[in-house]
Design a protein around this motif. Structure first.
Motif, PDB file in Angstrom:
ATOM      1  N   GLU A 422      38.413  42.517  24.552  1.00  0.00           N
ATOM      2  CA  GLU A 422      37.692  42.137  25.795  1.00  0.00           C
ATOM      3  C   GLU A 422      36.191  42.466  25.161  1.00  0.00           C
ATOM      4  OE1 GLU A 422      39.023  41.598  29.002  1.00  0.00           O
ATOM      5  OE2 GLU A 422      41.065  41.686  27.710  1.00  0.00           O
ATOM      6  N   ALA A 465      36.190  43.955  30.332  1.00  0.00           N
ATOM      7  CA  ALA A 465      37.327  43.422  31.241  1.00  0.00           C
ATOM      8  C   ALA A 465      36.986  43.227  32.312  1.00  0.00           C
ATOM      9  CB  ALA A 465      38.290  44.185  30.784  1.00  0.00           C
ATOM     10  N   HIS A 466      35.816  44.082  33.129  1.00  0.00           N
ATOM     11  CA  HIS A 466      35.807  43.873  34.120  1.00  0.00           C
ATOM     12  C   HIS A 466      34.646  43.410  34.416  1.00  0.00           C
ATOM     13  CE1 HIS A 466      37.958  47.596  35.439  1.00  0.00           C
ATOM     14  NE2 HIS A 466      37.454  48.005  36.689  1.00  0.00           N
ATOM     15  N   GLU A 469      36.443  39.452  34.998  1.00  0.00           N
ATOM     16  CA  GLU A 469      36.880  39.075  35.917  1.00  0.00           C
ATOM     17  C   GLU A 469      35.852  38.573  36.898  1.00  0.00           C
ATOM     18  OE1 GLU A 469      38.952  42.457  37.259  1.00  0.00           O
ATOM     19  OE2 GLU A 469      40.296  42.747  35.137  1.00  0.00           O
ATOM     20  N   LEU A 470      34.955  39.225  37.061  1.00  0.00           N
ATOM     21  CA  LEU A 470      33.669  38.750  37.497  1.00  0.00           C
ATOM     22  C   LEU A 470      33.168  37.035  37.281  1.00  0.00           C
ATOM     23  CD1 LEU A 470      32.081  42.369  38.249  1.00  0.00           C
ATOM     24  CD2 LEU A 470      33.449  40.818  39.957  1.00  0.00           C
TER      25      LEU A 470
END
Length: 520
Positions: A422, A465-466, A469-470
């Motif tokens: 990631e 990773a978060h 996603e955005l």
């Protein structure tokens, strides 16, 4: 020489001799002598209408011819002189030399050069002679404010405002450009030239404006002082500015004549129409201008547009890659990091200028830095986020350039791969997000350094990773903000059991402890 023909014409129209002298700017004695001689010889204006000046003089005053014959001086033929001056490369000095050589061949004395020039000017003034100047295609563009003031309505309030017409024309073809502006100020004047150059798809070698204050700071016949911005614009386009002489409209006959007529015709044609905003007004002006430029000449073949496209446009100077920008002057001091700050953004200069105050020319698209009259560097202007840096590697000290070369995209990718997939995706996206990859190195360094803090690699992997996603291109700021929320996202951690390695009291211990208490 007095205008004998005109004197008799006015006398026969019952104009007094004093009035004739005032109108023709000659003495009353001259008028009286001409009138008296004409009466004695019974000569009328009708008889002299078809004669030239020399024949009229011989008819009225033949004794003057005898006097000139006895004179050691030879009177020049100023009519021929005037005709010869219209030819390319011919000057008064050249014609005087030819005249003087002819006089010496005849054994006569020529006029001195200064007297020759003075007599020619008097002759030209008395006869109101004008000289046809042959025009060279693509050579001169005449510019001016002209025409009647027009009006347009404000789109929001409906209030009427004046609109001033800028006119320009190529001298050879008289091909014109007209545009309306809300003000006759410097930005409008310079912007009008830029639009005219774009309309012509090229630049003439000479610009001939009037002596208006927006273009000429100090009028002078020999060395006029141009407005600095106007001079900079001319330099940018590679042309020269030669203002017309004060009170000499013949210096720019096209702008004063046919083009002014075009501007007035456009204003007259559109006088009964209403326009919402100046853009709508200029649209209507453009349509009328196309029609007038395509209108056939009255005394020539073809029309303005055809002559321009055929004979002038191919010879125009090419337009520069970037149009001229009217810039705002600033001053800035070079910081220890060899950058100057302009509107919250930083632009590099050679490191030798650290600590010096430099001149800044702030344009819409560019930022130019000057040390006196010399340009040091030019940067594209940055907008939006503050604290952006535009750095040219050549401006850096050698040790800084060497340090920068140690950091490469491959090194940051290997570092990210050692942390996790990631993180590798996030770093690759940041490296690809900048046109100049070096500008992303600090962001990558900040992101990867988070792996050294609490939570280690796992926490950074979770944050990347978060962030992915955005956004497909997460920034260092986004990753750090998500990284800071790590504690809030984690599940409560239970206290680990001691297992078999712990010291655990069994049931027998508690049973024996109870029996001992009962015995007591």
């Amino acid at each position: 020489m007095p205008d004998y023909r005109r004197i008799l014409q006015l006398y026969e129209e019952d104009v007094s001799q004093r009035g004739i002298a005032d109108a023709l700017r000659c003495s009353r004695n001259t008028v009286a002598a001409v009138v008296a001689t004409a009466k004695d010889k019974a000569v009328t204006y009708a008889e002299m209408a078809s004669l030239d000046d020399g024949e009229i003089r011989h008819l009225l005053f033949p004794e003057l011819d005898d006097k000139e014959k006895d004179s050691p001086y030879v009177k020049p033929d100023f009519k021929k002189t005037h005709t010869e001056l219209s030819r390319t490369g011919v000057t008064l000095l050249m014609l005087w030399n030819e005249y003087a050589n002819r006089c010496r061949e005849l054994g006569k004395i020529p006029y001195q050069y200064s007297f020759y020039c003075e007599q020619y000017r008097r002759w030209a003034s008395a006869t109101k002679a004008t000289m046809h100047i042959p025009r060279t295609s693509a050579e001169i563009m005449e510019v001016d404010w002209a025409g009647d003031v027009m009006e347009y309505a404000d789109p929001l309030t409906g209030e009427l405002y004046p609109a001033y017409l800028f006119v320009t024309a190529m001298t050879y073809s008289a091909y014109a450009y007209v545009e309306a502006f809300a003000k006759m100020d410097l930005p409008s004047w310079v912007g009008a030239h830029i639009h005219a150059f774009a309309h012509f798809s090229g630049v003439a070698r000479l610009l001939v404006p009037d002596n208006l204050r927006t273009g000429v700071k100090k009028p002078d016949r020999y060395e006029p002082a141009l407005n600095a911005a106007y001079a900079a614009m001319a330099e940018h386009y590679g042309c020269a500015v030669i203002p017309a002489r004060v009170k000499y409209p013949r210096d720019k006959p096209v702008a004063e004549g046919s083009v002014r007529h075009i501007a007035n015709t456009i204003a007259g044609t559109l006088r009964d129409r209403s326009f919402i905003g100046i853009y709508e007004l200029n649209g209507a002006i453009g349509e009328e201008l196309k029609r007038l430029n395509a209108k056939p000449f009255q005394k020539r073949d073809d029309n303005r547009r055809l002559v321009f496209v055929r004979d002038e446009q191919p010879k125009l100077l090419p337009l520069p890659k970037m149009p001229f920008e009217l810039s705002e002057p600033r001053k800035a001091k070079v910081g220890p990091n060899y950058h100057v700050q302009v509107d919250g953004c930083f632009y590099s200069v050679p490191h030798r200028y650290i600590g010096q105050s430099l001149d800044i020319r702030l344009g819409v698209r560019t930022v130019e830095v000057f040390d006196g009259a010399g340009r040091i560097t030019t940067h594209p202007r940055m907008y939006g986020k503050k604290n952006q840096y535009s750095t040219i590697e050549e401006h850096m000290p050698r040790e800084h350039r060497d340090y920068l070369r140690d950091w490469t995209p491959e090194r940051f990718k290997r570092w990210a791969q050692s942390i996790g997939p990631e993180t590798t995706k996030a770093v690759s996206a940041i490296l690809a997000s900048r046109k100049v990859v070096e500008q992303s190195f600090r962001s990558c360094m900040g992101l990867l350094s988070l792996a050294k803090k609490t939570g280690g690699k796992a926490r950074l992997e979770w944050a990347c990773a978060h962030a992915l996603e955005l956004s497909a291109v997460p920034s260092y700021t986004m990753v750090k903000r998500i990284w800071a929320d790590w504690a809030d996202e984690q599940e409560p951690v239970s206290t680990p059991s001691l297992g078999d390695r712990g010291y655990v009291r069994g049931a027998d211990y508690f049973a024996s402890a109870k029996e001992g208490a009962d015995d007591r």
